[in-house]
Design an enzyme around this catalytic site. Structure first.
Site, PDB file in Angstrom:
ATOM      1  N   LEU A   1      11.106  11.442  23.853  1.00  0.00           N
ATOM      2  CA  LEU A   1      12.181  10.597  24.361  1.00  0.00           C
ATOM      3  C   LEU A   1      12.026  10.343  25.855  1.00  0.00           C
ATOM      4  CD1 LEU A   1      14.748   9.028  23.793  1.00  0.00           C
ATOM      5  CD2 LEU A   1      16.058  11.145  24.120  1.00  0.00           C
ATOM      6  N   ALA A   2      11.524  11.333  26.601  1.00  0.00           N
ATOM      7  CA  ALA A   2      11.340  11.145  28.035  1.00  0.00           C
ATOM      8  C   ALA A   2      10.360  10.019  28.343  1.00  0.00           C
ATOM      9  CB  ALA A   2      10.859  12.442  28.680  1.00  0.00           C
TER      10      ALA A   2
ATOM     11  N   ASN B   1      11.777  -0.224   1.172  1.00  0.00           N
ATOM     12  CA  ASN B   1      10.734   0.767   1.474  1.00  0.00           C
ATOM     13  C   ASN B   1      10.067   0.523   2.820  1.00  0.00           C
ATOM     14  OD1 ASN B   1       8.421   2.729   0.845  1.00  0.00           O
ATOM     15  ND2 ASN B   1       7.351   0.772   1.025  1.00  0.00           N
TER      16      ASN B   1
ATOM     17  N   ASP C   1       8.150 -11.365   6.928  1.00  0.00           N
ATOM     18  CA  ASP C   1       8.578 -10.431   7.956  1.00  0.00           C
ATOM     19  C   ASP C   1      10.054 -10.134   7.717  1.00  0.00           C
ATOM     20  OD1 ASP C   1       9.382  -9.065  10.199  1.00  0.00           O
ATOM     21  OD2 ASP C   1       8.710 -10.573  11.640  1.00  0.00           O
TER      22      ASP C   1
ATOM     23  N   ARG D   1       0.847  -1.202   0.000  1.00  0.00           N
ATOM     24  CA  ARG D   1       0.000   0.000   0.000  1.00  0.00           C
ATOM     25  C   ARG D   1       0.879   1.248   0.000  1.00  0.00           C
ATOM     26  NH1 ARG D   1      -0.462  -2.464   4.822  1.00  0.00           N
ATOM     27  NH2 ARG D   1      -2.476  -3.336   4.252  1.00  0.00           N
TER      28      ARG D   1
ATOM     29  N   GLY E   1       8.870   0.295   6.456  1.00  0.00           N
ATOM     30  CA  GLY E   1       9.259   1.065   7.629  1.00  0.00           C
ATOM     31  C   GLY E   1       8.068   1.277   8.535  1.00  0.00           C
TER      32      GLY E   1
ATOM     33  N   TYR F   1      12.549   7.155  15.187  1.00  0.00           N
ATOM     34  CA  TYR F   1      12.378   7.168  13.726  1.00  0.00           C
ATOM     35  C   TYR F   1      13.505   7.955  13.054  1.00  0.00           C
ATOM     36  CZ  TYR F   1       9.976   7.767   9.227  1.00  0.00           C
ATOM     37  OH  TYR F   1       9.654   7.768   7.889  1.00  0.00           O
TER      38      TYR F   1
ATOM     39  N   THR G   1      -0.437  10.762   2.009  1.00  0.00           N
ATOM     40  CA  THR G   1      -0.723   9.341   2.176  1.00  0.00           C
ATOM     41  C   THR G   1      -1.860   9.173   3.174  1.00  0.00           C
ATOM     42  OG1 THR G   1       0.834   9.094   4.016  1.00  0.00           O
ATOM     43  CG2 THR G   1       1.713   8.774   1.782  1.00  0.00           C
TER      44      THR G   1
END
Length: 452
Positions: free
Chosen positions: A299-300, A290, A263, A219, A292, A358, A393
């Site tokens: 982050l805390a 591709n 996977d 997709r 992801g 990320y 998207t």
């Protein structure tokens, strides 16, 4: 693409109101259509250098009307400004001012391409004046991209030592940047460091005879990539998680390809992809990493599960698969000339609040591409990264309206890109016409006002 503001501004009333209020005025971008001419109008070539002579020959051969001096009454579809051979910043001015005098004569969706030698080349490592001149072209090109109007873009080609614009990789870069394939690429540079590569016999089928593997293909951007590669002549192998098997099968069946539910974080993922290509197609020429995921959190508040899962899918899986593809026992399938593209992100360049995992993963794949490039070059192949910006998207459609509007407008083209824009850049980079570009990251972001 549901962009109500863009639709309104495209109307007569909307144009008048946006102009009066100084609001962004996005226009419909010229995208690639097979069989369409490269440019819809004449091109002006500036500079009087060897690259300018090569540009004029190439453009003429591609059916473009070429002029080498500006005519006041002409609307230009493109300008190619050549700065090769400059050895001091004082040498830039004449061609730059000629270029500036042309800008008001550019047509809608015009293209400006600058050509200069690479400022990072070894030949100018200890020559401050020459390096300053070459680096100056970088700044002026990026600034010009911000000044372009009506869907126009400005990009650059950087030639390595001993590489002329008539080298296949440089000529391929020129054609890509002038074409509708680069609609959402602006303020960017394609370094062409070697004379490797080959221009296709049929520009509309540059991947004919190739077998291409695309992960995350069921997709969104992945589906657009696999459709674009198939359009360009490749036999496609779509890979995605078993849960997406139905969608994956529907996409690849439409294109006459094959599906591999898998996977990619599995230890044997690379081996299974190789075996599928070996048994079903006999070869593997192209890989597009591709697949992801995102698991956003400040982050805390980040936990190990969120951090580890993003790095596992986005970066570590690619390292393992590439190792398998480059192994000695894979040569019966891969052979020479493997081309790999990995999906990065502008978040990996500039960072993004709440996306430390990320951003780390996507910055990591840019480093992965740069470090793997020499291994691919030794086998006649290449690896590059593509970093999308705001792309329309299903995921971005769920972003709150105000945030989404900001994401769309903070780039030089004042609009979001489409999955096809990302796919077109990838299709170019996996083609033989991009054989001189290796280890590079190309942003597909409309010159987003974040990062470098």
């Amino acid at each position: 693409m549901n962009d109500p503001y863009g639709t309104f501004v495209d109307s007569a009333v909307g144009k008048r109101l946006a102009k009066a209020l100084g609001l962004p005025m996005p226009v419909q971008l010229r995208r690639h259509t097979p069989g369409a001419p490269l440019l819809e109008g004449p091109a002006l070539v500036l500079g009087g250098t060897p690259a300018a002579e090569a540009a004029a020959r190439l453009l003429t051969g591609w059916g473009v009307e070429v002029q080498t001096s500006r005519a006041e009454s002409v609307k230009y579809a493109a300008v190619v400004a050549c700065f090769d051979g400059i050895d001091t910043p004082a040498a830039i001015g004449e061609t730059v001012l000629d270029l500036g005098g042309t800008l008001r004569q550019l047509a809608t969706n015009s293209r400006v391409v600058t050509v200069a030698e690479d400022p990072e080349a070894a030949s100018v490592a200890e020559d401050p004046a020459a390096r300053a001149a070459r680096q100056g072209i970088t700044g002026l090109t990026r600034s010009l991209a911000h000044e372009m109007r009506a869907g126009g873009t400005a990009n650059g080609i950087q030639l390595g030592d001993g590489v002329g614009l008539d080298a296949p990789g440089a000529a391929g870069a020129l054609r890509f940047l002038l074409s509708g394939r680069s609609a959402y690429v602006s303020g960017q540079f394609l370094p062409v460091t070697t004379t490797a590569g080959r221009l296709p016999e049929d520009p509309d089928r540059p991947l004919a005879g190739k077998v291409a593997v695309v992960t995350g293909a069921a997709r969104g951007i992945g589906a657009a990539i696999i459709r674009t590669l198939a359009r360009d002549g490749a036999t496609v192998v779509g890979v995605d998680v078993p849960a997406a098997g139905e969608s994956l099968t529907a996409v690849v069946n439409e294109l006459g390809g094959t599906a591999l539910p898998l996977d990619i974080t599995a230890e044997d993922a690379g081996a299974r992809i190789l075996e599928h290509c070996r048994s079903r197609h006999g070869r593997m020429d192209i890989v597009v990493h591709n697949a992801g995921i995102t698991r956003d959190k400040m982050l805390a508040n980040m936990d190990a599960a969120r951090w580890d899962s993003v790095l596992a899918v986005n970066t570590l899986s690619q390292l393992r698969m590439n190792e398998a593809f480059l192994a000695e026992d894979a040569k019966d399938v891969v052979g020479e000339g493997l081309r790999i593209v990995t999906l990065a992100s502008t978040s990996g360049i500039a960072g993004n609040r709440g996306q430390t995992n990320y951003a780390a993963s996507k910055s990591g794949v840019m480093g992965l591409a740069a470090a793997t490039a020499p291994l691919l070059a030794a086998r006649g192949g290449t690896i590059n990264a593509v970093a999308p910006g705001f792309i329309e998207t299903e995921m971005t459609a769920k972003i709150p309206l105000l945030t989404r509007e900001v994401g769309r407008r903070i780039n030089s083209l004042s609009q979001g890109g489409t999955p096809v824009d990302v796919a077109e850049a990838i299709a170019f980079l996996v083609s033989d016409a991009a054989g001189g570009t290796n280890g590079n990251t190309l942003r597909v972001c409309g010159q987003a006002m974040m990062g470098a």
